[in-house]
Scaffold this motif. Structure first.
Motif, PDB file in Angstrom:
ATOM      1  N   GLU A1209       0.825  -1.202   0.000  1.00 16.02           N
ATOM      2  CA  GLU A1209       0.000   0.000   0.000  1.00 16.02           C
ATOM      3  C   GLU A1209       0.860   1.253   0.000  1.00 16.02           C
ATOM      4  O   GLU A1209       0.575   2.226  -0.704  1.00 16.02           O
ATOM      5  CB  GLU A1209      -0.928  -0.015   1.236  1.00 16.02           C
ATOM      6  CG  GLU A1209      -1.986  -1.095   1.213  1.00 16.02           C
ATOM      7  CD  GLU A1209      -2.957  -0.905   0.061  1.00 16.02           C
ATOM      8  OE1 GLU A1209      -3.206   0.262  -0.321  1.00 16.02           O
ATOM      9  OE2 GLU A1209      -3.453  -1.915  -0.475  1.00 16.02           O
ATOM     10  N   HIS A1210       1.926   1.217   0.782  1.00 17.62           N
ATOM     11  CA  HIS A1210       2.844   2.370   0.791  1.00 17.62           C
ATOM     12  C   HIS A1210       3.482   2.557  -0.580  1.00 17.62           C
ATOM     13  O   HIS A1210       3.635   3.704  -1.050  1.00 17.62           O
ATOM     14  CB  HIS A1210       3.918   2.154   1.852  1.00 17.62           C
ATOM     15  CG  HIS A1210       4.970   3.223   1.853  1.00 17.62           C
ATOM     16  ND1 HIS A1210       4.718   4.528   2.229  1.00 17.62           N
ATOM     17  CD2 HIS A1210       6.290   3.187   1.505  1.00 17.62           C
ATOM     18  CE1 HIS A1210       5.805   5.257   2.116  1.00 17.62           C
ATOM     19  NE2 HIS A1210       6.790   4.466   1.684  1.00 17.62           N
ATOM     20  N   ARG A1213       1.089   4.184  -2.980  1.00 15.40           N
ATOM     21  CA  ARG A1213       1.072   5.638  -2.789  1.00 15.40           C
ATOM     22  C   ARG A1213       2.330   6.277  -3.369  1.00 15.40           C
ATOM     23  O   ARG A1213       2.270   7.365  -3.957  1.00 15.40           O
ATOM     24  CB  ARG A1213       0.936   5.966  -1.300  1.00 15.40           C
ATOM     25  CG  ARG A1213      -0.401   5.566  -0.695  1.00 15.40           C
ATOM     26  CD  ARG A1213      -0.585   6.166   0.686  1.00 15.40           C
ATOM     27  NE  ARG A1213       0.400   5.664   1.639  1.00 15.40           N
ATOM     28  CZ  ARG A1213       0.247   4.567   2.360  1.00 15.40           C
ATOM     29  NH1 ARG A1213      -0.870   3.841   2.257  1.00 15.40           N
ATOM     30  NH2 ARG A1213       1.179   4.169   3.216  1.00 15.40           N
ATOM     31  N   GLU A1216       1.879   6.595  -7.090  1.00 12.77           N
ATOM     32  CA  GLU A1216       1.106   7.795  -7.424  1.00 12.77           C
ATOM     33  C   GLU A1216       1.974   9.030  -7.306  1.00 12.77           C
ATOM     34  O   GLU A1216       1.874   9.966  -8.118  1.00 12.77           O
ATOM     35  CB  GLU A1216      -0.105   7.885  -6.504  1.00 12.77           C
ATOM     36  CG  GLU A1216      -1.096   6.737  -6.691  1.00 12.77           C
ATOM     37  CD  GLU A1216      -2.214   6.784  -5.662  1.00 12.77           C
ATOM     38  OE1 GLU A1216      -2.151   7.679  -4.785  1.00 12.77           O
ATOM     39  OE2 GLU A1216      -3.122   5.939  -5.729  1.00 12.77           O
ATOM     40  N   ARG A1217       2.823   9.023  -6.299  1.00 12.08           N
ATOM     41  CA  ARG A1217       3.756  10.149  -6.141  1.00 12.08           C
ATOM     42  C   ARG A1217       4.731  10.217  -7.320  1.00 12.08           C
ATOM     43  O   ARG A1217       5.058  11.303  -7.785  1.00 12.08           O
ATOM     44  CB  ARG A1217       4.532   9.946  -4.826  1.00 12.08           C
ATOM     45  CG  ARG A1217       5.382  11.109  -4.403  1.00 12.08           C
ATOM     46  CD  ARG A1217       4.595  12.231  -3.817  1.00 12.08           C
ATOM     47  NE  ARG A1217       5.453  13.209  -3.170  1.00 12.08           N
ATOM     48  CZ  ARG A1217       5.057  14.403  -2.788  1.00 12.08           C
ATOM     49  NH1 ARG A1217       3.785  14.768  -2.970  1.00 12.08           N
ATOM     50  NH2 ARG A1217       5.891  15.244  -2.200  1.00 12.08           N
TER      51      ARG A1217
END
Length: 1674
Positions: A1209-1210, A1213, A1216-1217
């Motif tokens: 999950e990290h 993210r 996406e970053r």
């Protein structure tokens, strides 16, 4: 004749003797020219050779400064012009036939002239030079001045010619361009005007070119600014911008080869592609002439003609190609027809007509010259027969007073007459030849070839030389062939370092005496054979390049050696060193040549590295080993470069030649020069060889590269110099006379040897068909010739005496070899027998079974060479790959400050990559620091300006609101910390990454170039910071993954232990880093990645065997340890039991359990109970421990799953970053691209502006120059100025002068005298007529003679003045024409200037508009704007860009009013909704009332069945139901069992019936077979009866009755069979019908039951609704 600088450097004559050039033999490498009607000339080396066509007499003109460059002739003036090839060359003009120098032209050319051309009339000469000037110059060669010049940088020209009808026109052609130059003259001023011809495309079509300077059809771009010409985009501002074209706009044009002028001043151009062009001389309009094909076309090889040379004739041109044919092009209008004119043996390179057009000169590529005479027999005459290449070697035929021989590299031998160098005969050896030497004792010569053979040529008959013997010495090439002075021996030196001694007498069949071995690099062989001695001294000079020295090897040969040669040589032909007295000498410096002196054992050497000639004294004592010689006398030579030494026949003259081209004759005692001559030059690499005759009168000198052979004679030769050599010459002739007579007589009777030779014609044909002859030679089975040196080696093994010891020594080995050969021969015979039995396609040839050791060795050598080559190629390939890998690694890995990496999720296919980044250079950091400092200073200045303005405007207002302003400034500072611009105007989301964008300028304020550059630097810094921020986040995630993997590894250790304890077959999931996550792995090659087999060295193998042996020994020792073995057997190798061992623990069974239960005792039964108790307790412990392990396993797995999923999950993210960072980077790069495009367009605009300014300046400069030319007419009298002014106003048209030539003349151009010559002739005729008029006989009677003389003088003065006026009028007319052209050019230039001004103004306006019309980047949020009919509008001329706050304020007001309206609407909606809700509640209550009434009625009328009563009365109703269910299940089981039994019985019955059916089928089949046989028998009987009926006619009626009585049984049997089959079919049909009826009946029953079930379901639903009523939803 040598003059100038090189003459000063040459040696000086010491005496009165001198040498002169008698004749020069060479063949043309340039074009041959006519000097007059009967003489041709061509340059060759240092000379210009003139040949009289009728007498073939040669005249030579020597160039004083080296090699002759280019040459041209002026036929009318009979002068020759040529250039030299020295630095800063000169042009010399010589008159013919006197060969006196008229003038010398000196220009500013640095290297060389490439073309010269005389005008057909006048005294004009055009010259063209090569690099670096590429200058065209026009000379007045009589006055030696340059009239005008023009440079064309980088333009090579291969042909230049004047227009025969107009000297003012000049054509220059090259393989890519054709240009016509016009010479304009005004009084004494001359200038060039060049015009280029627009050539068609390769297919003959024309291409319309656009204007490059002012293109009219450029598109207009409304977004990216103005569209400029390609020259401005390329940044060109000079003259190259006018001719610049991109590569895509260049199309292949025709390639001109030759051109020629016509009487109408037109041009014919021949092209490589086969086209013929006609160009108008005035308009330069190009016309592609059409080729008319004949009905009977030419051969295929001559369908396509690419003209190599063109000459004009009436009604067409003559052209030649590379096929050896001369064609006549008959031209009519715009088409031409080709006819064969003449066939030549070789390709024709040049043609020219004689001045009177009665002869056609034809020059071939070989250098031969033919003259074709029109109207005479024979028409074709060979003036010059060229040899096949340059001369390789030369020599005099003994005694050297009448004939000499030459040799070319191709093997052509010529015999020449010495007096006039006429070719007497030729012979071709058809092999590559190297050296030539003529025998002093006979009329024979020896020729050494490249294949190692020596050919002996008999020249007894000079007109038909022939090969009398051939000696194949070795396989190495022959480099030296030398006879001694008396012609006793011939010494042959080869490249492998062997010197062969051959008997020079033809009567001995040129016996090979032997050979001796010397050093490989033989430079020269020198001999001394004096009349008073009986030995021949031989010296061989060779070089030692590694040591920088030279080696001399000397030996002596007795004159009686041919009679006792067997004692001097061993069995292999090698001369014994101790017998021939062979000695070795070395010199401390390198020599290029050395000769052995006749007297005092002296050697003369020419140093190769220093310009010295040295003499060396040989030691008188004998020595062994190598003796070092020291120079005895050393004289400095003025000759430079490596040279050669020769001795005269009497040994008193030392002749030296060198690279400088000078021949010097020196005295052997003093080494001083007493005669010299420059026959060649250093540009042609000097002299290759020379020969001097026995009497010293004749000297032949052969050039190295210039292809000239020079014959030198003595000018002044007498005194003791002549007497010494002539006396020795007489003695030598007397001594050799008897031997010469004997040998010549033998040569005259010797038959010709059958060697593959050829005559002149055969040689030509052979050269034309080389490929075919090569194929025939391969197929011809010729026995290979063995060299003499190998034959001697084979003869040694034939002789038994010399080999007997070797036979005895190796007898056993011989027997083994013989046995091996026998077995091998048997094997080969068997193979041949097997081969004969095979098919033709698989059968081998007989020659493939032959054993060729030489071929095997050759193949082995080739394979070794191929292996070595492959190894070298592989090494170089690997080296190249390694170098490329290092470059890639350095560029893509080592130079990266942040290496490129990736991160992958544990469970989902998601990959995140970081940004690879290079470290910023010092220059980039300095530039960034400069821009930041500048931006900070600008911000501070702007802040101070605001404060000053605000202070001056309202001090009171500032004091009152000081505190409010401070608070607002603090808030603004907080918000402006990252940017003082909104995101939509900033054009990117870089602020989301915490990057400071406050120093960026607004996109609406970037007008200047410096601001744009600073903005680009700041944007690059922002990109760098954004990438750095993301890379930091990436590194943190990478460390987190490393931590997660380490934690998973720790937990997996416990998981593996649990799985092992539980004995589960589960795989443990162990995450690892992949190569993309650790890219440094890609740079290291692992052992498992290597697919090739690893080479293990022997000592490694031995080490591995030793280690394995030690392991086995240790295992044996461990097996011998009983204590350790007992511990392993009893307790698993441990001393205490752990909790983990419970699962593996086993309680041993008592021994009595093997007995039956009945025989157990009470004690044993108690032990058994204890055993069962222990087993039960152990199992319980096992279950508890197993459950605990399973719980722990599940907990560990869940923790791993949770932690890895949290990391995924990290990473999602972070992905996406990453997308957002890449989006920001692309946004910033887009802004950089827009700014860079803006800068580039700004540069293009500046380049265009500079170009237009330069173009305007140049045009104005040309205009000023034209005006300055007008000032030159200011000194002319007023009436002439008025005439010029009237001519200027009137624009007169100058008519072209027409040539008046006779139509019957053969010359197409007619008589063209020069203008100056024409005026002089007319004036001379007029003066001659005046002399007649001034005669005293024409004086009137009674007139005073003094008065008559005064009258005549006055009349003559008047006539002369009239002639001068006419001449001045002609000059004035010419000047007026020149002025008119200049005025027209000035008008064109003025128009061009106005056009440039207009274009410049438009460009400046466009530039200003572009600088104000900025391209900005606006950030729009996705999904906010949606267009139904999407149409992109690019024209925003009526749009404006306003601030977003205005729209937002307006939108807020609209939003407030809208909210109010919505609130009022919601209130009205709520009221209406409340009314509807009350109405609905009322209806609901009424319906509930009805439902309650209905329920009360149903309760009253409710029916209770027994089941319902039972349900209500029975307390444990569910248990009762379960009991009933159990009973029903048992009943169903019994029924199922019964059904299975019935099914089994049915299956058995069905199986029995199947067997019975099979038996019946078999029986039926047997019956059908029997029935078929019976039917056959019946048919046979029927046939028999019919036959009998025919034979016995008297019993006809009885037979008929019998036949009728026999028919029914047959038909009955058939009827029975048919009836049985019918019954069977009916039975089957009946059964099927019954089954169908039963199925239909069951279907009807199921339908009825389904209807009943549906009715019952409906009733149940009704009763349920009645019993449990529900509210119906609205």
């Amino acid at each position: 004749m040598a003059q100038g600088r090189e003459r000063d450097e040459g040696p000086h004559s010491a005496g009165g003797a001198s040498l002169s050039v008698r004749w020069v033999q060479g063949f043309p490498k340039q074009n041959v020219h006519f000097v007059n009607d009967n003489t041709i000339c061509y340059p060759c080396g240092n000379y210009v050779i003139f040949i009289n066509i009728e007498t073939k007499k040669k005249t030579v003109l020597q160039c004083s400064n080296g090699i002759v460059g280019v040459m041209a002739t002026n036929i009318r003036c009979e002068v020759v012009a040529f250039s030299d090839r020295k630095l800063k060359p000169l042009i010399y003009i010589y008159s013919f036939p006197g060969l006196t120098r008229r003038t010398k032209l000196k220009g500013n050319i640095l290297l060389d002239y490439t073309l010269l051309s005389f005008s057909y009339c006048g005294t004009y000469l055009a010259s063209y030079s090569s690099l670096p000037e590429f200058e065209l110059a026009l000379w007045n060669w009589e006055s030696s001045i340059i009239l005008c010049r023009k440079s064309q940088p980088g333009m090579d020209v291969n042909q230049m010619s004047f227009n025969p009808m107009n000297w003012r026109q000049l054509c220059l052609s090259s393989p890519s361009t054709v240009s016509v130059w016009t010479i304009e003259r005004s009084n004494q001023e001359h200038c060039f005007r060049a015009r280029s011809v627009k050539l068609p495309l390769e297919d003959g079509s024309f291409f319309n070119e656009t204007d490059v300077v002012f293109p009219q059809s450029l598109p207009k771009d409304l977004i990216y600014g103005p569209v400029l010409p390609l020259s401005s985009i390329a940044g060109l501002v000079g003259e190259e911008a006018e001719t610049f074209r991109p590569k895509d706009d260049l199309y292949p044009l025709l390639h001109p080869t030759m051109h020629c002028w016509t009487p109408t001043s037109d041009l014919y151009i021949g092209c490589e592609e086969g086209h013929l062009l006609m160009i108008n001389g005035n308009t330069l309009q190009v016309t592609v002439l059409n080729k008319i094909e004949e009905e009977s076309p030419l051969e295929d090889r001559r369908n396509f003609i690419s003209p190599v040379t063109l000459v004009y004739q009436k009604e067409g041109v003559l052209a030649s190609g590379i096929d050896g044919f001369v064609y006549s092009f008959i031209i009519k209008d715009r088409s031409y027809m080709i006819e064969d004119f003449l066939e030549i043996e070789r390709p024709v390179e040049h043609m020219a007509f004689s001045p009177n057009y009665t002869m056609l000169l034809i020059q071939t590529d070989k250098g031969s010259v033919y003259i074709y005479t029109f109207g005479k027999e024979p028409t074709l005459n060979k003036v010059l027969d060229a040899c096949d290449g340059k001369f390789q070697a030369i020599d005099f035929i003994t005694p050297g007073t009448q004939y000499f021989m030459t040799l070319t590299h191709s093997g052509e031998i010529c015999v020449w007459w010495l007096e006039d160098c006429a070719c007497v005969s030729k012979i071709y050896l058809n092999t590559l030849a190297m050296v030539l030497a003529c025998c002093p004792s006979s009329l024979s010569a020896a020729v050494g070839t490249e294949d190692g053979s020596v050919y002996f040529i008999s020249v007894y008959d000079k007109e038909s030389p022939q090969v009398v013997h051939k000696a194949f010495l070795s396989e190495s090439s022959v480099q030296h062939v030398v006879y001694d002075q008396q012609g006793i021996f011939l010494l042959v030196g080869t490249s492998e370092g062997k010197v062969f001694i051959i008997n020079a007498n033809s009567s001995s069949s040129f016996q090979i005496i032997g050979f001796t071995e010397v050093a490989k690099d033989i430079l020269q062989i020198s001999t001394v054979s004096l009349l008073e001695t009986d030995i021949v001294k031989v010296m061989v000079l060779s070089s030692l390049p590694e040591a920088g020295r030279s080696r001399l090897e000397m030996f002596t040969l007795p004159t009686l050696l041919p009679q006792v040669s067997t004692t001097f040589a061993d069995e292999r032909g090698r001369l014994k060193d101790e017998i021939i007295h062979k000695y070795l000498y070395e010199l401390e410096h390198a020599l290029s040549s050395a000769v052995l002196g006749f007297q005092s054992n002296q050697i003369y050497g020419f140093c190769s590295q220093v310009p010295y000639i040295c003499s060396y004294l040989l030691p008188e004592e004998e020595h062994t080993g190598i003796y070092i010689l020291k120079p005895y006398k050393k004289v400095q030579s003025r000759q430079y470069g490596p040279g050669l030494l020769y001795l005269s026949s009497h040994g008193l003259w030392l002749i030296t030649i060198a690279k400088c081209g000078i021949l010097c004759i020196r005295d052997v005692y003093t080494l001083e020069t007493f005669a010299w001559c420059r026959s060649h030059s250093h540009q042609g690499h000097g002299i290759q060889s020379m020969r001097i005759s026995m009497d010293g009168q004749n000297i032949l000198v052969n050039g190295r590269d210039d292809g000239t052979l020079v014959y030198l004679k003595w000018k002044r030769f007498g005194g003791h110099l002549a007497s010494e050599i002539l006396d020795y010459y007489q003695k030598l002739l007397i001594s050799l006379s008897s031997a010469m007579d004997k040998e010549n007589h033998y040569l005259s009777t010797t038959p010709k040897v059958s060697v593959d030779l050829g005559s002149d014609s055969e040689h030509t044909k052979q050269k034309a068909s080389t490929d075919l002859s090569q194929d025939e030679l391969v197929l011809t089975d010729v026995k290979k010739e063995i060299p003499w040196i190998q034959q001697k080696s084979q003869e040694v093994f034939v002789k038994h005496g010399a080999i007997k010891k070797e036979v005895n020594l190796f007898s056993k080995k011989r027997k083994e070899i013989k046995q091996g050969i026998k077995s091998l021969s048997k094997t080969i015979l068997n193979m041949m027998e097997e081969n004969d039995k095979l098919e033709n396609i698989a059968k081998l040839d007989q020659q493939e079974f032959g054993l060729d050791l030489e071929e095997l060795e050759r193949l082995h050598d080739e394979s070794q060479e191929e292996v070595a080559k492959i190894i070298k190629d592989v090494e170089m390939h690997n080296l190249a790959k390694s170098y490329l890998a290092e470059l890639i690694k350095e560029e893509c890995w080592n130079s990266m400050a942040v290496k490129g990496q990736a991160l992958k999720c544990f469970h989902i296919p998601c990959v995140v990559e970081n940004f690879p980044m290079k470290a910023r250079t010092v220059e980039e950091l300095k530039e960034l620091e400069r821009v930041l400092q500048q931006k900070k200073i600008e911000a501070e200045c702007l802040k101070l300006r605001k404060e000053i303005v605000e202070a001056q405007s309202g001090v009171k207002l500032i004091k009152q609101r000081h505190e409010e302003d401070d608070e607002e400034e603090e808030e603004e500072d907080k918000t402006v910390k990252y940017s003082n611009l909104p995101n939509y105007l900033l054009g990117s989301l870089s602020t989301d990454f915490g990057v400071d964008t406050s120093l960026l300028s607004s996109q609406l304020e970037l007008h200047s170039r410096e601001e744009k550059i600073n903005q680009i630097i700041l944007l690059k810094d922002i990109i760098y910071k954004v990438k750095t921020v993301f890379n930091n986040e990436f590194d943190a995630a990478y460390k987190q993954k490393e931590f997660e993997i380490a934690r998973v590894k720790e937990r997996n250790v416990r998981i593996r232990e649990i799985i092992l304890d539980l004995e589960l077959e589960e795989a443990v999931w162990q995450p690892e880093f992949e190569d993309c996550e650790k890219p440094e792995r890609m740079l290291v090659v692992q052992d498992e990645e290597i697919t090739a087999h690893k080479h293990i060295k022997p000592w490694h193998k031995a080490k591995e065997l030793m280690v394995n042996h030690e392991k086995e020994h240790w295992l044996l020792i461990q097996d011998a340890s009983t204590r350790l073995r007992a511990l392993m057997d009893m307790m698993g190798g441990v001393l205490e039991v752990k909790k983990e061992d419970i699962l593996r623990m086993v309680i041993p069974q008592p021994a009595f359990m093997a007995k039956p239960d009945a025989v157990w005792t009470e004690e044993e039964r108690k032990q058994f109970k204890d055993y069962e108790k222990k087993v039960k307790e152990l199992n319980e412990e096992r279950d508890k421990y197993r459950k605990s392990l399973e719980a722990e396993l599940k907990k560990l797995q869940n923790s791993i799953q949770e932690s890895t999923q949290a990391f995924d999950e990290h990473l999602k993210r972070l992905f996406e970053r990453r997308v957002k960072a890449e989006m920001v980077t692309n946004q910033e790069e887009l802004k950089i691209s827009n700014l860079a495009f803006s800068l580039l367009l700004d540069e293009e605009l500046s380049s265009r502006e500079k170009f237009l300014n330069n173009y305007l300046t140049r045009k104005q400069h040309e205009k000023v120059m034209d005006r300055s030319f007008k000032k030159e007419f200011s000194e002319i009298p007023g009436h002439q100025v008025d005439i010029l002014y009237k001519l200027f106003k009137r624009r007169p048209r100058i008519s072209k002068q027409k040539t008046h030539s006779e139509t019957t003349s053969v010359v197409p151009f007619g008589e063209l005298p020069g203008s100056g010559k024409l005026n002089k002739d007319a004036f001379a005729q007029l003066m001659k007529a005046m002399d007649e008029l001034d005669n005293i006989s024409n004086m009137p009677e009674g007139l005073d003679p003094l008065v008559w003389n005064h009258f005549c003088m006055t009349r003559r003065a008047k006539v002369e003045n009239e002639q001068k006026v006419k001449q001045k009028a002609a000059d004035l007319l010419e000047m007026a024409t020149f002025l008119q052209k200049r005025v027209e050019e000035e008008e064109k230039v003025q128009q061009e200037i106005e056009r440039v001004f207009h274009e410049l103004i438009l460009l400046q306006e466009e530039k200003v508009r572009f600088q104000l019309n900025l391209t900005i980047q606006i950030l729009l949020k996705q999904g906010q704007v949606e267009l139904e009919n999407f149409q992109l509008v690019l024209e925003y001329s009526d749009a404006i860009l306003i601030n977003k706050n205005i729209i937002e304020d307006l939108n807020s007001v609209i939003r407030t009013q809208g909210q109010k309206k919505v609130a009022s609407m919601m209130e009205s909606k709520d009221v209406h909704k409340r009314i509807l809700q009350i109405e609905w509640e009322h209806k609901k209550m009424e319906m509930e009332r009805e439902d309650l009434n209905q329920k009360a009625w149903d309760i009253q009328m409710l029916f209770f069945s027994r089941d319902r009563q039972k349900y209500l009365n029975e307390p444990n109703y569910e248990a009762l139901i379960s009991i009933q269910i159990g009973i029903m299940e048992q009943t169903i089981a019994v029924l199922d069992k019964t059904h299975k039994k019935n099914v089994e019985n049915c299956k058995k019955l069905l199986k029995k019936l199947g067997k019975f059916s099979n038996q019946k089928d078999i029986a039926n089949y047997a019956l059908s077979c029997n029935l078929r046989e019976e039917l056959v028998a019946v048919s046979e009987r029927k046939d028999i009866c019919n036959a009998m009926e025919s034979r016995f006619c008297h019993v006809g009626q009885a037979g008929l009755e019998l036949l009728s009585s026999s028919d029914p049984p047959t038909s009955a049997n058939q009827t029975a069979g048919i009836t049985g089959s019918k019954l069977t079919c009916e039975k089957i049909v009946k059964e099927r019908y019954e089954n169908m009826m039963q199925q239909q009946k069951l279907t009807n029953i199921s339908k009825q039951q389904a209807e009943q079930i549906s009715i019952l379901q409906t009733e149940v639903e009704r009763l349920r609704m009645k019993t449990f009523p529900a509210l119906v939803p609205m």
